[in-house]
Enzyme design. Structure first.
Site, PDB file in Angstrom:
ATOM      1  N   GLY A 125       0.800  -1.218   0.000  1.00  0.00           N
ATOM      2  CA  GLY A 125       0.000   0.000   0.000  1.00  0.00           C
ATOM      3  C   GLY A 125       0.833   1.268   0.000  1.00  0.00           C
ATOM      4  CG  HIS A 126      -1.315   4.939   0.519  1.00  0.00           C
ATOM      5  ND1 HIS A 126      -2.639   4.869   0.175  1.00  0.00           N
ATOM      6  CD2 HIS A 126      -1.310   5.125   1.849  1.00  0.00           C
ATOM      7  CE1 HIS A 126      -3.390   5.013   1.241  1.00  0.00           C
ATOM      8  NE2 HIS A 126      -2.601   5.165   2.276  1.00  0.00           N
ATOM      9  CG  ASN A 127       2.599   7.397   2.138  1.00  0.00           C
ATOM     10  OD1 ASN A 127       1.498   7.549   1.588  1.00  0.00           O
ATOM     11  ND2 ASN A 127       3.530   8.330   2.125  1.00  0.00           N
ATOM     12  CB  SER A 176       1.465   4.330   6.743  1.00  0.00           C
ATOM     13  OG  SER A 176       1.132   5.432   5.921  1.00  0.00           O
TER      14      SER A 176
END
Length: 326
Positions: free
Chosen positions: A234-236, A254
């Site tokens: 996923g993002h980050n 994250s």
């Protein structure tokens, strides 16, 4: 290539041979013990495979020191501390070409670009990299040297790919993450992701992976990480150095991992979780909290691996006991 030369070339900086090669021969490949021929090399890493060694026709075999006297006289023993690593290093000398360029690439003689590749504006590709058919590369992407980008990979804008990175067929690098704000009426309003994905040197990404771009900043895959097929990041997220993610692992946004983390198949995390250095999570483990370094975990809900194994054994006994009452 002579056996001695092949070993010197492959081992450089990694291993050393602990005995002398008495029977040097022209080596033409590697193979399992059961099917190896007198011009091929194999390895044995565990005592339980000794029966395969006795009947093998291999020309040479990598073995641990304590097995030296078990090698038949017709096989050249090659004594190393880590036969599996030795076999892996030698396999790189005999890897078949993954892609043959059929037309001359107009950009440079040192880069191979296949048919139907789409390359955006302001893209840089390092020397000796291979871009296979039907790859799409967005604007402002940087790809390092000696990379292999397999067919049908899509690399979205602004992504940075280091040196010696392999990205296998169908993977998507830099797509939007799963992020929405919600109105009082229950509508979902998309959060635009304006960050990027950064993949450092010596990373391998399997087939049909998705690595989401960051909302801000970057999603980071650190040096030497190895990611199996069908993994979602996923993002980050930050994936630490030399981490191993097995097929169908899912990292929510994250999530960060330390170095040398191992996550078994279908293990997953909640968002904003940190997994410490050298942590191991068994297959299907559900990580919902931060995990300290050098620990092992499993199960759902997650518990320390030893406790989870005891719980699983107790549960099976209970089920077996209750089934007898039916």
């Amino acid at each position: 290539m002579l056996l001695s030369l092949a070993i010197d070339t492959a081992f450089k900086g990694y291993l050393s041979l602990q005995n002398t090669i008495e029977n040097d021969f022209e080596l033409n490949g590697i193979a399992p013990l059961e099917s190896a021929t007198p011009t091929q090399i194999s390895y044995i890493d565990q005592d339980k495979y000794l029966s395969n060694l006795t009947d093998s026709q291999a020309g040479a075999v990598f073995i641990r020191p304590h097995l030296l006297d078990k090698v038949p006289s017709h096989i050249q023993p090659l004594v190393v501390e880590n036969p599996h690593l030795a076999f892996a290093l030698l396999s790189q000398l005999f890897a078949a070409p993954c892609f043959t360029l059929t037309t001359q690439n107009p950009r440079t003689n040192n880069i191979q670009i296949g048919a139907n590749v789409v390359i955006g504006d302001n893209v840089s590709i390092g020397e000796h990299s291979i871009i296979m058919p039907n790859v799409v590369i967005g604007d402002n992407v940087s790809i390092g040297e000696h990379c292999k980008i397999y067919p049908n990979v899509v690399i979205y804008r602004d992504s940075i790919i280091g040196n010696r990175v392999n990205i296998h067929a169908g993977s998507i690098i830099g797509c939007d993450g799963f992020g929405y704000a919600h109105t009082a009426e229950g509508k979902h309003i998309k959060i635009e992701h304006n960050g990027r994905v950064v993949i450092e040197d010596d990373v391998e990404i399997g087939a049909n992976n998705t690595i989401d771009r960051a909302v801000f900043g970057q999603t980071l895959i650190k040096q030497g990480a190895k990611i199996d097929n069908l993994v979602q990041i996923g993002h980050n997220c930050v994936v630490g150095e030399h981490t191993l993610l097995v097929s169908q692992v899912g990292l929510a946004g994250s999530t960060t991992t330390g170095r040398n983390v191992i996550m078994g198949g279908q293990a997953g995390t909640g968002g904003h979780i940190h997994i410490g250095d050298f942590v191991q999570v068994a297959g299907r483990g559900a990580v919902g909290k931060n995990l300290p370094p050098h620990t092992k975990w499993g199960g759902h809900p997650l518990m320390e691996l030893n406790e989870w194994m005891k719980f699983y054994v107790s549960l099976r006994r209970l089920i077996k006991k209750d089934s007898k009452k039916l």
